[in-house]
Design an enzyme around this catalytic site. Structure first.
Site, PDB file in Angstrom:
ATOM      1  CE  LYS A   1       4.433   1.889   9.373  1.00  0.00           C
ATOM      2  NZ  LYS A   1       3.786   3.140   9.358  1.00  0.00           N
TER       3      LYS A   1
ATOM      4  N   GLY B   1       6.896   3.893   4.176  1.00  0.00           N
ATOM      5  CA  GLY B   1       7.228   5.101   4.922  1.00  0.00           C
ATOM      6  C   GLY B   1       8.582   4.957   5.571  1.00  0.00           C
ATOM      7  N   GLY B   2       8.819   5.781   6.576  1.00  0.00           N
ATOM      8  CA  GLY B   2      10.123   5.794   7.193  1.00  0.00           C
ATOM      9  C   GLY B   2      10.388   4.603   8.092  1.00  0.00           C
ATOM     10  CG  PHE B   3       8.943   4.533  11.191  1.00  0.00           C
ATOM     11  CD1 PHE B   3      10.085   4.840  11.904  1.00  0.00           C
ATOM     12  CD2 PHE B   3       8.062   5.565  10.865  1.00  0.00           C
ATOM     13  CE1 PHE B   3      10.339   6.129  12.306  1.00  0.00           C
ATOM     14  CE2 PHE B   3       8.309   6.857  11.259  1.00  0.00           C
ATOM     15  CZ  PHE B   3       9.460   7.153  11.985  1.00  0.00           C
ATOM     16  N   GLY B   4       9.007   1.404   7.609  1.00  0.00           N
ATOM     17  CA  GLY B   4       8.712   0.118   6.990  1.00  0.00           C
ATOM     18  C   GLY B   4       7.701   0.256   5.876  1.00  0.00           C
ATOM     19  CB  SER B   5       6.781  -1.761   3.143  1.00  0.00           C
ATOM     20  OG  SER B   5       8.083  -1.369   2.811  1.00  0.00           O
ATOM     21  CB  VAL B   6       1.650  -0.228   4.809  1.00  0.00           C
ATOM     22  CG1 VAL B   6       0.267  -0.663   5.266  1.00  0.00           C
ATOM     23  CG2 VAL B   6       2.291   0.656   5.863  1.00  0.00           C
TER      24      VAL B   6
ATOM     25  CG  LEU C   1      -1.988  -1.054   1.287  1.00  0.00           C
ATOM     26  CD1 LEU C   1      -2.620  -1.103   2.665  1.00  0.00           C
ATOM     27  CD2 LEU C   1      -3.052  -0.776   0.235  1.00  0.00           C
TER      28      LEU C   1
ATOM     29  CG  ASP D   1       5.346  10.850  10.953  1.00  0.00           C
ATOM     30  OD1 ASP D   1       5.582  11.861  10.270  1.00  0.00           O
ATOM     31  OD2 ASP D   1       5.501   9.695  10.515  1.00  0.00           O
TER      32      ASP D   1
HETATM   33  P1  ATP Z   1       5.337   7.378   7.953  1.00  0.00           P
HETATM   34  O1  ATP Z   1       6.279   6.235   7.998  1.00  0.00           O
HETATM   35  O2  ATP Z   1       5.951   8.661   8.385  1.00  0.00           O
HETATM   36  O3  ATP Z   1       4.057   7.080   8.640  1.00  0.00           O
HETATM   37  P2  ATP Z   1       3.822   7.053   5.536  1.00  0.00           P
HETATM   38  O4  ATP Z   1       2.547   7.210   6.280  1.00  0.00           O
HETATM   39  O5  ATP Z   1       3.904   7.624   4.191  1.00  0.00           O
HETATM   40  O6  ATP Z   1       5.024   7.640   6.403  1.00  0.00           O
HETATM   41  P3  ATP Z   1       3.470   4.283   6.063  1.00  0.00           P
HETATM   42  O7  ATP Z   1       2.911   4.575   7.397  1.00  0.00           O
HETATM   43  O8  ATP Z   1       4.430   3.152   5.949  1.00  0.00           O
HETATM   44  O9  ATP Z   1       4.201   5.541   5.451  1.00  0.00           O
HETATM   45  O10 ATP Z   1       2.254   4.048   5.090  1.00  0.00           O
HETATM   46  C1  ATP Z   1       2.429   4.010   3.718  1.00  0.00           C
HETATM   47  C2  ATP Z   1       1.110   4.205   3.035  1.00  0.00           C
HETATM   48  O11 ATP Z   1       0.334   3.035   3.194  1.00  0.00           O
HETATM   49  C3  ATP Z   1       0.271   5.327   3.629  1.00  0.00           C
HETATM   50  O12 ATP Z   1       0.592   6.573   3.080  1.00  0.00           O
HETATM   51  C4  ATP Z   1      -1.133   4.888   3.257  1.00  0.00           C
HETATM   52  O13 ATP Z   1      -1.452   5.332   1.972  1.00  0.00           O
HETATM   53  C5  ATP Z   1      -1.025   3.364   3.252  1.00  0.00           C
HETATM   54  N1  ATP Z   1      -1.589   2.821   4.499  1.00  0.00           N
HETATM   55  C6  ATP Z   1      -0.972   2.742   5.686  1.00  0.00           C
HETATM   56  N2  ATP Z   1      -1.778   2.198   6.623  1.00  0.00           N
HETATM   57  C7  ATP Z   1      -2.937   1.925   6.003  1.00  0.00           C
HETATM   58  C8  ATP Z   1      -4.196   1.378   6.425  1.00  0.00           C
HETATM   59  N3  ATP Z   1      -4.393   1.015   7.694  1.00  0.00           N
HETATM   60  N4  ATP Z   1      -5.188   1.267   5.527  1.00  0.00           N
HETATM   61  C9  ATP Z   1      -4.987   1.665   4.241  1.00  0.00           C
HETATM   62  N5  ATP Z   1      -3.848   2.196   3.780  1.00  0.00           N
HETATM   63  C10 ATP Z   1      -2.827   2.333   4.635  1.00  0.00           C
HETATM   64 MG    MG Z   2       2.148   6.267   8.093  1.00  0.00          MG
END
Ligand code: ATP
Ligand code: MG
Length: 807
Positions: A518, A499-504, A496, A615
């Protein structure tokens, strides 16, 4: 009756039979006199929203007449007629209108009746599309009875819940006995007779929670009420009664219900049609263990365990059957009763004390003056009614009689205390943590060691098994195995975002629940601390916060399992709307801003320990299927540990939202979130990143432009996102810009708190003209400095932040 008469009556009888059948073919919404409902026959409201008929809870053998949602695949009963008297055979039972009453018979015996005593032959029972069963007198078309006046455990949109002055009757939601048994349970929810607030009580006497007074917009104890969101609450007080109703703002597809749950929480659910499940959007008390005396006497509550209640070792449930069915109110009793010393009836025999660590102390503590822990213990021993003692920070506390509201806590909880519980001297349930005051022979010790080892093996086996078991759908945390998550995410194939702490990654659990997983990178916490943080985050539930459903921790593999937000994150809607996504209208932006602010208030002020998000940015504001905002990734700072600030301050996507104190090394308080929130508010207005290069290569720092306009130097609508075509409430846009300017003040003491921001956005507080921020003035006066915020290199960012007072 002669043959001729027979010839005459047969067609009429046929006609009557036909009309009866007609009434219950699908689509019929009513039962008229001469009609009846039996067996599998049901009636369906005219718009197809609700259905009425016999139903049987899954593990029950008996039947009830009830109303349930027709469009909800998981059968959800909202009203039950014969709550206390189920019938055994639905085919020999019938619901019919007799003498103006709606009556349920089994084998001719009356089981339940509306008791309307209206001797009229033209009464008809109609199931309305709002879920209300009404009895109408056909001749005058008046409603003589309605199910909404006698609610079961559910409050539906449009229904009154209050006090009917004419009938001198209170409408009370009464919980089911347990998840399977619709009989009246212990918990009720009703209007307080002395004021405009709701009371949640046990046995209609003991108050568990109250909503606080209605102030015209919200109940004071429910600041998170999403009044501007999905439904409107209205308080009505007139000659007919005092009551509240709530109506859906966009009623067409939204399905919601309040329910007085058998577990003592008043809950609101909404139906997620895509995921085919109910989503818990609000509950009070917030967590299960906050329900007063939920586990009864001598029971220990644990929000992280399933079931929530356990008896202390040395105790067993008082009513085993109720306990296993989920009704814990009976509590626990001693396996071996304490005995009096035969020689001296005012003294107990030499009892033992079992030590428990990290317990929330029970109610009714008595402070005793003793010199030390030993004195505290002997004080309790010598008191015939003393059942527990604790010695904490040089003071002694004791408890008498049954112990209520004990709670097992995590080690970093501020209420975590040691307590010693008194047990019979020969009670074998003490473990190696217990302090044994009697003499334990060597052979007993060996037996204990072995049984201890056996217990550990069994527990480990159980806990391993537990990681595989999905717990209740309503939000208790689950410890997942890595393999389970690999399967759920199809080997982490659908990313999805990163981000800075991993991938979702997106995933689906075996029960079809969609999740976001995550995969954390660079977690520097130890296992214990990691689990503690997880437990803290998992306990936090709010309509505007993304719920952590579970986690996985296997060595270096640390994963978090979140509820899935089907509309993704705010950044994609605000900055790069996809072709199939409609533009976020101003009203939605405003509501998202308000919801986000409410989520932050909850984190800052309402949780047990204040949580600073650290954040806040559009990527961390997720939108569910109703575009309701949910703040994501709170609690990560502590979870990730020492790497957090390093990642944050060097991360591209985050930098533009970071408060100056992050870079200058000042203490980080909740006001750092306020700063980031303010930065984001500007982006609601402009529809683009605050510092963005235009096509001609010019850099516009939007906060400076907005500040300039609200100082009276321009028309506010001209700075609005051009895609909105100036369609927005000028006052709201001005308010948001003003609040945003206050939020991004360099001096954190000048920034408002999140709850002040909520009050401003709700219209309860007025916001003054912001001071001319020196930081902002930099950008207005000196265009060169604008570059600092667009330059992607971290050094330039440091440069501007470390010279915050320039200009
Ligand atoms: P950070 O690490 O600072 O939070 P980020 O939010 O861009 O930065 P992630 O938290 O890893 O990075 O999330 C990456 C992306 O995944 C998000 O921007 C969002 O679009 C998607 N995402 C994260 N969590 C969910 C969720 N629970 N449901 C749907 N999409 C999500
Ligand atoms: Mg995030």
């Amino acid at each position: 009756m002669d043959a001729k008469q027979n010839l005459f009556f047969v067609p009429i009888l046929l006609l009557l039979c036909f009309s009866t059948t007609f009434h219950f073919s699908s689509g019929a919404d009513s039962i008229s006199t001469y009609g009846s409902l039996s067996g599998d026959k049901t009636i369906i409201s005219s718009g197809g929203n609700f259905q009425l008929g016999f139903f049987k809870p899954s593990n029950f053998s008996k039947y009830y007449i009830g109303i349930w949602f027709k469009k909800v695949s998981a059968q959800t009963v909202v009203w039950v007629a014969n709550r206390e008297r189920p019938v055994t055979d639905k085919y020999s039972s019938e619901l019919k209108v007799v003498d103006g009453n709606l009556v349920l018979y089994e084998k001719g015996i009356e089981i339940w009746s509306t008791d309307t005593k209206l001797k009229s032959s033209s009464v008809v029972a109609v199931l309305l599309d709002e879920g209300n069963l009404v009895l109408r007198n056909g001749s005058s078309n008046t409603t003589v009875w309605q199910s909404w006046d006698y609610p079961s455990d559910t409050w539906l949109p449009g229904a009154n819940l209050g006090y009917d002055k004419r009938a001198n009757r209170t409408q009370v939601l009464t919980s089911w006995k347990n998840s399977e048994d619709p009989a009246h349970g212990s918990y009720t929810y009703e209007l307080d007779p002395i004021g405009n607030q709701y009371l949640l009580r046990r046995n209609r006497s003991q108050e568990i929670w109250n909503s606080g007074a209605w102030d015209g917009q919200i109940f004071t104890n429910v600041p998170e009420m999403a009044i501007r969101f999905l439904f409107n609450f209205t308080y009505i007080s007139n000659a007919t009664g005092d009551y509240f109703i709530y109506l859906l703002v966009n009623s067409s597809s939204y399905i919601t219900r309040f329910v007085m749950d058998y577990n003592g929480q008043i809950k609101q659910f909404s139906w997620l049609a895509d995921e085919e499940k109910w989503s818990l959007i609000w509950a009070e008390p917030k967590t299960q263990c906050k329900v007063n005396a939920y586990c009864g006497a001598n029971g220990v509550c644990n929000d992280m365990s399933s079931p929530f209640c356990n008896c202390l070792p040395g105790f067993k449930s008082r009513f085993q059957k109720s306990w296993t069915s989920g009704d814990y109110s009976g509590g626990c009793k001693r396996i071996m009763e304490l005995e009096c010393d035969k020689a001296n009836t005012t003294r107990r025999k030499a009892d033992i004390f079992q030590k428990y660590t990290c317990m929330k102390w029970p109610d009714n503590r008595q402070a005793i003056s003793t010199e030390n822990a030993a004195g505290c213990k002997s004080n309790c021993l010598s008191n015939i009614s003393c059942t527990a003692y604790a010695y904490y920070e040089n003071s002694c506390s004791t408890w008498d009689g049954d112990l209520f509201n004990m709670q097992q806590l995590s080690v970093n909880d501020t209420n975590c205390r040691v307590i010693f519980i008194r047990l019979h001297s020969s009670d074998s349930s003490n473990n190696n943590e217990g302090i044994i005051s009697g003499i334990v022979g060597g052979s007993i010790a060996i037996v204990l060691v072995f049984s201890g080892l056996l217990l550990i093996v069994i527990r480990r086996h159980k806990s391993r098994k537990a990681t595989k078991i999905e717990r209740g759908a309503e939000g208790t945390m689950v410890a997942f195995g890595y393999k389970d998550l690999q399967t759920a995410t199809k080997n982490f194939s659908e990313m999805l975002g990163k981000g800075g702490f991993g991938s979702v990654y997106k995933g689906t659990l075996p029960d079809s629940t969609v999740i976001a997983v995550k995969k954390l990178e660079g977690v520097s916490q130890g296992e214990k601390q990691f689990r503690n943080e997880i437990s803290t985050i998992g306990n936090i539930q709010h309509v505007n916060l993304v719920h952590l459903r579970g986690f996985c921790s296997e060595g270096n593999k640390k994963l978090l399992v979140y509820e899935y937000a089907s509309n993704g994150s705010l950044d994609s809607h605000l900055f790069n709307p996809k072709k199939d996504e409609s533009l976020l209208p101003w009203t939605t932006r405003y509501e998202i801003a308000l919801g986000t602010a409410r989520g932050l208030v909850y984190l800052h002020e309402k949780c047990r320990d204040c949580i600073i998000h650290c954040d806040i940015k559009p990527e961390n504001i997720l939108l569910d299927s109703y575009m309701c905002p949910k703040v994501a990734d709170f609690g990560l700072a502590k979870l990730v540990g020492r790497n957090f600030s390093r990642v944050l301050t060097t991360m591209r996507g985050t930098r533009g939202y970071l408060a100056p104190e992050w870079i200058s090394g000042g203490a980080i308080t909740a006001k750092a979130d306020v700063y980031s929130f303010g930065m984001m508010l500007f982006e609601f207005v402009s529809g683009r990143r605050n510092s963005e290069q235009t096509r001609d290569g010019k850099v516009n720092f939007f906060p400076a432009i907005a500040a300039n306009v609200i100082m009276g130097r321009g028309d506010i609508l001209t700075i609005l996102d051009p895609n909105l075509n100036q369609v927005a409430d000028v006052e709201e846009v001005t308010n948001i810009c003003r609040v945003a300017c206050w939020c991004i003040q360099e001096n954190e003491h000048v920034r408002p708190t999140m709850s002040q921001i909520v009050q401003i956005l709700e219209g309860f507080l007025e916001v003054d003209m912001p001071p001319d921020s020196r930081g902002l003035q930099v950008f207005i006066d000196n265009e060169d400095d604008i570059v600092f915020f667009t330059d992607k290199s971290s050094s330039s960012s440091l440069h501007i932040q470390s010279n915050p007072t320039r200009g």
